[in-house]
Design a protein around this motif. Structure first.
Motif, short mmCIF file in Angstrom:
data_model
loop_
_atom_site.label_atom_id
_atom_site.label_comp_id
_atom_site.label_asym_id
_atom_site.label_seq_id
_atom_site.Cartn_x
_atom_site.Cartn_y
_atom_site.Cartn_z
N THR A 32 2.61 -3.38 5.78
CA THR A 32 3.17 -2.55 4.73
C THR A 32 3.42 -1.16 5.30
O THR A 32 2.54 -0.55 5.89
N LEU A 51 -0.63 -2.38 -3.36
CA LEU A 51 -0.28 -2.90 -2.05
C LEU A 51 -1.26 -3.96 -1.58
O LEU A 51 -2.42 -3.98 -1.97
N LEU A 57 -1.50 -1.30 7.27
CA LEU A 57 -0.82 -0.31 6.43
C LEU A 57 -0.38 0.84 7.33
O LEU A 57 -1.21 1.46 8.00
N ALA A 240 7.12 1.89 -0.77
CA ALA A 240 6.51 1.09 0.30
C ALA A 240 7.37 -0.14 0.53
O ALA A 240 8.03 -0.65 -0.38
N GLU A 242 6.75 -3.92 1.86
CA GLU A 242 5.81 -4.96 2.27
C GLU A 242 6.61 -6.01 3.04
O GLU A 242 7.51 -6.65 2.50
#
Length: 254
Positions: A32, A51, A57, A240, A242
Motif C-alpha cells: 500500500t 488499509l 505500507l 492510498a 493498495e
C-alpha cells in the motif's frame, strides 16, 4: 479481471471514495502506497484504519508543511516505522529536503522554505516566528530552535529516509523517475523534484511507478504510472493505492 483479494476488500470495507483498476502490475507481495500528507494528521488517522494492515505500507514523502500538524505527522510515522508488527517504509520528499537545507544554511534557504509552508511546520514544533523574517539573526535562531524541538532521534530518522522503494515491477518514489534510466540509476533531484518527460513518456521496461508530488483531482493511471497526490492539505483527500498482482485499489478520505 478484478482479483478475489480486491473483490473481498470491496465487500469488507465501506469507506468513501474507492476505485479499482485491473492491470498487469505485479509486486511480489501486496503493498500500500500513501500520498503526500502535508501536516494533515487528521486525514492520516482517518485513512490508516481502512488499509490492509498485513502488507508493507509505503509513504511517498512530503509529510510536512502547509497543513497544521507536521510535527505530529513526523512523530507518528517515526513510531509506525519502528513498530515491530508492521513493515512501514517512509520515503523522502522535496519538502523534507527543504527542511534539511534550511537547517544546514538558514540564511540561504529560509525564504524558499517559508514560502512553501515552512512556517506551518515551525508552528507545529512550537516555534512562533515574529518580527522580520529576513533578519539573519532571527532566521538562525529559528533554525536552532527547530533542531532542538525536533530532537536528534527524529532528525536522524528523517535524514535516513530512502528515495525509492521497489517490489516486483513496482517502484514507489516521491516525485518522478527519469523514464530513460534504470530505477537504480536515478538522480536525487529528479526523485524529489520531478522530470519534464515524466509522466508523459512511458518507460521502456515493464516497471510501474507510483508517485506523489504532483497534485491530481483523482488518483490517475497513465503510462504505467500511478499518481496519488490528491492535495490533502487543501482538498481534505488523502489517497492510498493498495496494490497486488493484477490490480490496484484506490482509497481516499473525504
Amino acid at each position: 479481471m478484478i482479483s478475489n483479494w480486491i473483490r473481498q476488500r470491496l465487500q469488507r470495507k465501506t469507506g468513501r471514495a474507492t476505485d479499482t483498476f485491473p492491470c498487469d502490475i505485479a509486486p511480489t507481495t501486496r503493498v500500500t502506497a500513501v500520498g503526500d500528507i502535508h501536516g494533515r494528521l487528521d486525514l492520516l488517522h482517518a485513512l490508516l484504519p481502512r488499509l490492509d494492515d498485513q502488507s508493507p505500507l509505503v509513504f511517498v514523502g512530503d509529510y510536512i508543511d502547509r497543513g497544521p500538524f507536521s510535527a505530529q505527522v513526523l512523530r507518528h510515522l517515526h513510531h509506525l516505522s519502528d513498530a515491530s508488527d508492521r513493515h512501514v517504509h517512509c520515503l523522502l520528499g522535496n519538502h523534507e529536503e527543504m527542511l534539511f537545507h534550511f537547517l544546514d544554511d538558514p540564511e540561504r534557504h529560509a525564504r524558499l522554505w517559508f514560502r512553501n509552508g515552512g512556517l506551518h511546520t515551525l508552528a507545529s514544533f512550537g516555534l512562533k516566528p515574529t518580527g522580520d523574517l529576513e533578519d539573519s539573526r532571527k532566521v538562525m535562531e529559528l533554525a536552532e530552535g527547530l533542531r532542538q524541538s525536533m530532537g536528534q532521534d527524529l532528525l536522524e530518522w528523517l535524514t535516513k529516509r530512502p528515495l525509492t522503494w521497489t517490489n516486483g515491477n513496482v517502484t514507489i518514489v516521491h516525485a518522478a523517475l527519469d523514464p530513460r534510466r534504470p530505477v537504480e540509476a536515478q538522480d536525487r533531484q529528479i526523485c524529489l523534484w520531478g522530470h519534464p518527460m515524466f509522466p508523459r513518456t512511458a518507460r521502456g521496461d515493464d516497471q510501474w511507478v507510483v508517485h506523489g508530488h504532483t497534485i491530481v483531482d483523482r488518483p490517475r493511471v497513465r503510462n504505467r504510472i500511478l499518481s496519488i497526490d490528491t492535495g490533502a492539505f487543501a482538498s481534505g483527500r488523502l489517497t492510498a493505492a493498495e496494490i497486488e498482482d493484477g490490480g490496484v485499489r484506490f482509497l481516499s478520505t473525504g
